[in-house]
Motif scaffolding. Sequence first.
Motif, PDB file in Angstrom:
ATOM      1  N   ARG A 193      -2.702  13.387 -89.979  1.00 11.10           N
ATOM      2  CA  ARG A 193      -3.832  13.093 -90.886  1.00 11.10           C
ATOM      3  C   ARG A 193      -4.128  11.824 -89.748  1.00 11.10           C
ATOM      4  N   LYS A 194      -3.462  10.903 -88.879  1.00  6.47           N
ATOM      5  CA  LYS A 194      -3.985  10.226 -88.177  1.00  6.47           C
ATOM      6  C   LYS A 194      -4.669  10.646 -86.982  1.00  6.47           C
ATOM      7  N   GLN A 195      -4.203  11.023 -86.408  1.00 12.99           N
ATOM      8  CA  GLN A 195      -4.833  12.206 -85.555  1.00 12.99           C
ATOM      9  C   GLN A 195      -5.937  12.984 -85.679  1.00 12.99           C
ATOM     10  N   GLN A 196      -6.186  13.464 -86.667  1.00  8.47           N
ATOM     11  CA  GLN A 196      -7.769  14.004 -86.693  1.00  8.47           C
ATOM     12  C   GLN A 196      -8.033  13.400 -87.237  1.00  8.47           C
ATOM     13  N   VAL A 197      -7.506  12.028 -87.720  1.00 12.78           N
ATOM     14  CA  VAL A 197      -9.004  10.782 -88.113  1.00 12.78           C
ATOM     15  C   VAL A 197      -9.594  10.412 -87.051  1.00 12.78           C
ATOM     16  N   VAL A 242      -7.328   7.369 -92.819  1.00 12.27           N
ATOM     17  CA  VAL A 242      -8.579   6.631 -92.808  1.00 12.27           C
ATOM     18  C   VAL A 242      -8.066   5.233 -92.587  1.00 12.27           C
ATOM     19  N   ALA A 243      -7.695   4.432 -93.640  1.00 10.27           N
ATOM     20  CA  ALA A 243      -7.517   2.790 -93.615  1.00 10.27           C
ATOM     21  C   ALA A 243      -6.839   3.295 -91.946  1.00 10.27           C
ATOM     22  N   ALA A 244      -5.169   3.963 -92.221  1.00 11.18           N
ATOM     23  CA  ALA A 244      -4.385   3.651 -91.201  1.00 11.18           C
ATOM     24  C   ALA A 244      -4.362   3.724 -89.792  1.00 11.18           C
TER      25      ALA A 244
END
Length: 413
Positions: A193-197, A242-244
């Motif tokens: 998910r970090k990659q998607q963000v 998102v926060a990460a």
Amino acid sequence: MPTLTEGGNAPLTSSSVRVSVAGPVDVTALVLNADGKVAGDDDMVFFNQPSAPGVRLDGTALAIELTGLRPGADKVVVVASPEAQGATFAGTAVRLRVEAGGDPVEFSPSRLGSETVVVLAELYRRGGDWKVRAVGQGYADGLAGLATDFGVDVDEPAAAPAAPAPAPTAPGVSFTKGEEKLPAEMREKLNLRKQQVAVVLTKHRMTGLRCRVVVVLDVSGSTSGLYRRGVFSRAVERVAPVAAQVDDGAEMQAWAMGGQAEQLEDITIGTLPQWIERYTAKRYTGAGGWNNEKAAIEDVAGYVARNPLDIPTLVLFFHDGGVTDNGGTERALRAVEGEPVFWQFIGIGRSDYGVLEKLDTLRGRTHDNTGFFALDDLDRVSDAELYDRILQEFPSWVRSYYPPGAPALQGLS
């Protein structure tokens, strides 16, 4: 004031010791046995675990009571790592100050460059007395090097074969502090998910974005079924990346919105499963059972005003519909128009969202500080679409709100 150099030591004339660190760093303390190793996970004091017997962390300062350390403790090591994810100590000045009854002593490590973790000092027992020694030893391999020396059970992404971190597909994706504590499946999802963000931020020319992230959860009585079905639990887990990606501390401040606003414990990556279990496994009842959007807006805005940053704040406000006071909600949002806060409302209840559906057309504002979208079914929306919608209007607001040259715009194209 006495100043120590690498290897220098000084006596501690009191059992009550205060260690403070100046610089853009996170501080960690390790409580060690005589063999120089920790006895277990409880011996590591850091932002996700801010206290242990005799040691308490407050920001970048440690309060240490030597007589209160656990049995067998023979040494306390003070460690620092750059506040910014993925950064090294190149060009970073760090200064340690130790106060223990007599004159304080200070120490600034020299020759730091590519290191990502540095041992600043150690408080150690010599006979029946305690002393402080300046160390200044850095580790270019970060947590892995620290673990090897002190027996800390910390896995770097490359050292976790059960859940290897996927190769980044977008710029700016890096290891997040605390992710090593997550269950394997949750950790894998976090990295994906970090990659998607990061992809969405790249799309909006915001790869260098830094901001504070706040989550507000509707806890009015009508949300009981959503909590029971795990909708809010999944919502929090899905916005944590998102926060990460954009918050240097990889954390979110959190509020419950019911009949009143109540600030909850901060959400950190390392404690995400426990936070979700405590606050979203069922509806939180401490804030009352009806909607008071105005109170939540005012309380969050007050927190931001009391804790100013030179970067913006993004509020993710999950709401199941049924706005109680449309006029009061609109007035509250207009009142904070000039503040460095963007309010992204997310509907997840298939209900009447009232004034929230009109946020993009409110007239008479210098800055459009609000956004709204509704998700009929959160689980049917992909991560890529969710992050694209969350960050759809925020970049434009950032560029219009801040003047050219503002720190908030650094790293943005």
